[in-house]
Write a protein that holds these residues in place. Structure first.
Motif, PDB file in Angstrom:
ATOM      1  N   PRO A 123       0.837  -1.200   0.000  1.00 32.43           N
ATOM      2  CA  PRO A 123       0.000   0.000   0.000  1.00 32.43           C
ATOM      3  C   PRO A 123       0.877   1.257   0.000  1.00 32.43           C
ATOM      4  N   LEU A 124       0.743   2.053  -1.053  1.00 33.64           N
ATOM      5  CA  LEU A 124       1.529   3.275  -1.220  1.00 33.64           C
ATOM      6  C   LEU A 124       0.617   4.453  -1.491  1.00 33.64           C
ATOM      7  N   HIS A 125       1.190   5.645  -1.403  1.00 29.23           N
ATOM      8  CA  HIS A 125       0.527   6.868  -1.834  1.00 29.23           C
ATOM      9  C   HIS A 125       1.413   7.495  -2.897  1.00 29.23           C
ATOM     10  N   VAL A 126       0.855   7.733  -4.072  1.00 31.64           N
ATOM     11  CA  VAL A 126       1.579   8.433  -5.131  1.00 31.64           C
ATOM     12  C   VAL A 126       1.168   9.901  -5.046  1.00 31.64           C
ATOM     13  N   LEU A 127       2.134  10.769  -4.779  1.00 28.15           N
ATOM     14  CA  LEU A 127       1.837  12.192  -4.618  1.00 28.15           C
ATOM     15  C   LEU A 127       1.133  12.725  -5.862  1.00 28.15           C
ATOM     16  N   GLY A 128       0.037  13.413  -5.642  1.00 32.95           N
ATOM     17  CA  GLY A 128      -0.741  13.980  -6.738  1.00 32.95           C
ATOM     18  C   GLY A 128      -1.692  13.005  -7.407  1.00 32.95           C
ATOM     19  N   ARG A 129      -1.665  11.731  -7.011  1.00 31.52           N
ATOM     20  CA  ARG A 129      -2.541  10.717  -7.616  1.00 31.52           C
ATOM     21  C   ARG A 129      -3.418  10.012  -6.588  1.00 31.52           C
ATOM     22  N   GLY A 130      -2.871   9.727  -5.398  1.00 30.53           N
ATOM     23  CA  GLY A 130      -3.665   9.110  -4.349  1.00 30.53           C
ATOM     24  C   GLY A 130      -3.112   7.780  -3.878  1.00 30.53           C
ATOM     25  N   ASN A 131      -3.891   7.126  -2.998  1.00 30.99           N
ATOM     26  CA  ASN A 131      -3.513   5.836  -2.442  1.00 30.99           C
ATOM     27  C   ASN A 131      -3.671   4.743  -3.488  1.00 30.99           C
ATOM     28  N   GLU A 185       0.921   9.344   8.966  1.00 34.27           N
ATOM     29  CA  GLU A 185       0.835   9.871   7.598  1.00 34.27           C
ATOM     30  C   GLU A 185       1.860  10.988   7.425  1.00 34.27           C
ATOM     31  N   SER A 186       2.649  10.922   6.379  1.00 35.70           N
ATOM     32  CA  SER A 186       3.693  11.922   6.169  1.00 35.70           C
ATOM     33  C   SER A 186       3.087  13.272   5.774  1.00 35.70           C
ATOM     34  N   LEU A 187       3.832  14.330   6.002  1.00 38.56           N
ATOM     35  CA  LEU A 187       3.379  15.668   5.622  1.00 38.56           C
ATOM     36  C   LEU A 187       3.144  15.762   4.122  1.00 38.56           C
ATOM     37  N   ALA A 188       3.973  15.091   3.337  1.00 35.43           N
ATOM     38  CA  ALA A 188       3.815  15.108   1.879  1.00 35.43           C
ATOM     39  C   ALA A 188       2.491  14.461   1.466  1.00 35.43           C
ATOM     40  N   VAL A 189       2.113  13.381   2.134  1.00 30.04           N
ATOM     41  CA  VAL A 189       0.844  12.711   1.816  1.00 30.04           C
ATOM     42  C   VAL A 189      -0.324  13.599   2.225  1.00 30.04           C
ATOM     43  N   LYS A 190      -0.244  14.236   3.378  1.00 34.00           N
ATOM     44  CA  LYS A 190      -1.317  15.142   3.813  1.00 34.00           C
ATOM     45  C   LYS A 190      -1.513  16.269   2.802  1.00 34.00           C
ATOM     46  N   ALA A 191      -0.420  16.853   2.334  1.00 33.88           N
ATOM     47  CA  ALA A 191      -0.500  17.934   1.342  1.00 33.88           C
ATOM     48  C   ALA A 191      -1.081  17.415   0.027  1.00 33.88           C
ATOM     49  N   SER A 192      -0.675  16.228  -0.377  1.00 31.79           N
ATOM     50  CA  SER A 192      -1.170  15.629  -1.612  1.00 31.79           C
ATOM     51  C   SER A 192      -2.680  15.387  -1.529  1.00 31.79           C
ATOM     52  N   LYS A 193      -3.148  14.895  -0.381  1.00 35.35           N
ATOM     53  CA  LYS A 193      -4.581  14.650  -0.215  1.00 35.35           C
ATOM     54  C   LYS A 193      -5.382  15.945  -0.254  1.00 35.35           C
ATOM     55  N   TRP A 244      -0.239   3.719 -12.607  1.00 36.33           N
ATOM     56  CA  TRP A 244       0.777   4.755 -12.774  1.00 36.33           C
ATOM     57  C   TRP A 244       2.149   4.178 -12.484  1.00 36.33           C
ATOM     58  N   CYS A 245       3.114   4.576 -13.276  1.00 39.49           N
ATOM     59  CA  CYS A 245       4.515   4.243 -13.035  1.00 39.49           C
ATOM     60  C   CYS A 245       5.152   5.484 -12.433  1.00 39.49           C
ATOM     61  N   ALA A 246       5.303   5.477 -11.126  1.00 41.44           N
ATOM     62  CA  ALA A 246       5.732   6.665 -10.395  1.00 41.44           C
ATOM     63  C   ALA A 246       7.181   6.533  -9.954  1.00 41.44           C
ATOM     64  N   PRO A 247       7.986   7.593 -10.171  1.00 40.94           N
ATOM     65  CA  PRO A 247       9.371   7.553  -9.705  1.00 40.94           C
ATOM     66  C   PRO A 247       9.442   7.608  -8.178  1.00 40.94           C
ATOM     67  N   ASN A 248      10.480   7.027  -7.645  1.00 36.57           N
ATOM     68  CA  ASN A 248      10.636   6.887  -6.198  1.00 36.57           C
ATOM     69  C   ASN A 248      10.395   8.181  -5.395  1.00 36.57           C
ATOM     70  N   PRO A 249      10.886   9.359  -5.827  1.00 35.71           N
ATOM     71  CA  PRO A 249      10.649  10.568  -5.020  1.00 35.71           C
ATOM     72  C   PRO A 249       9.174  10.975  -4.904  1.00 35.71           C
ATOM     73  N   GLU A 250       8.301  10.406  -5.750  1.00 33.77           N
ATOM     74  CA  GLU A 250       6.877  10.752  -5.728  1.00 33.77           C
ATOM     75  C   GLU A 250       6.035   9.718  -4.987  1.00 33.77           C
ATOM     76  N   VAL A 251       6.678   8.770  -4.322  1.00 35.24           N
ATOM     77  CA  VAL A 251       5.964   7.665  -3.671  1.00 35.24           C
ATOM     78  C   VAL A 251       6.243   7.671  -2.169  1.00 35.24           C
ATOM     79  N   ARG A 252       5.196   7.455  -1.382  1.00 30.87           N
ATOM     80  CA  ARG A 252       5.325   7.356   0.073  1.00 30.87           C
ATOM     81  C   ARG A 252       4.555   6.138   0.553  1.00 30.87           C
ATOM     82  N   MET A 253       5.031   5.529   1.641  1.00 28.53           N
ATOM     83  CA  MET A 253       4.282   4.450   2.273  1.00 28.53           C
ATOM     84  C   MET A 253       3.011   5.039   2.892  1.00 28.53           C
ATOM     85  N   GLN A 254       1.945   4.255   2.905  1.00 32.88           N
ATOM     86  CA  GLN A 254       0.749   4.674   3.604  1.00 32.88           C
ATOM     87  C   GLN A 254       0.979   4.525   5.104  1.00 32.88           C
TER      88      GLN A 254
END
Length: 78
Positions: free
Chosen positions: A10-18, A65-73, A46-56
């Protein structure tokens, strides 16, 4: 190298979602890992590069939840 994940992650792709990562692509030391991820909300792959991916977040492991994921949501919510 293309590696299908035995257990999707389970990952979160920044700008795309969980979503669930189903594979990872490694083009070598000069490139980011590429996470092949099925997005929960849209079903898109989506094929997302590593810097755009966060663990859920994971309560059991104590990972919030990381700050980057909160901002993305917030961005996705409009």
């Amino acid at each position: 190298m293309f590696t299908q994940l035995q257990t999707p992650m389970p990952l979160h792709v920044l700008g795309r979602g969980n979503g669930l990562a189903i594979a990872v692509i490694d083009y070598g030391p000069e490139h980011n890992l590429i996470w092949v991820t099925a997005i929960d909300a849209t079903g898109e792959i989506w094929c997302a590069p590593n810097p755009e991916v966060r663990m859920q977040k994971n309560w059991t492991l104590g990972r919030g939840e990381s700050l980057a994921v909160k901002a993305s949501k917030r961005e996705l919510a409009g």
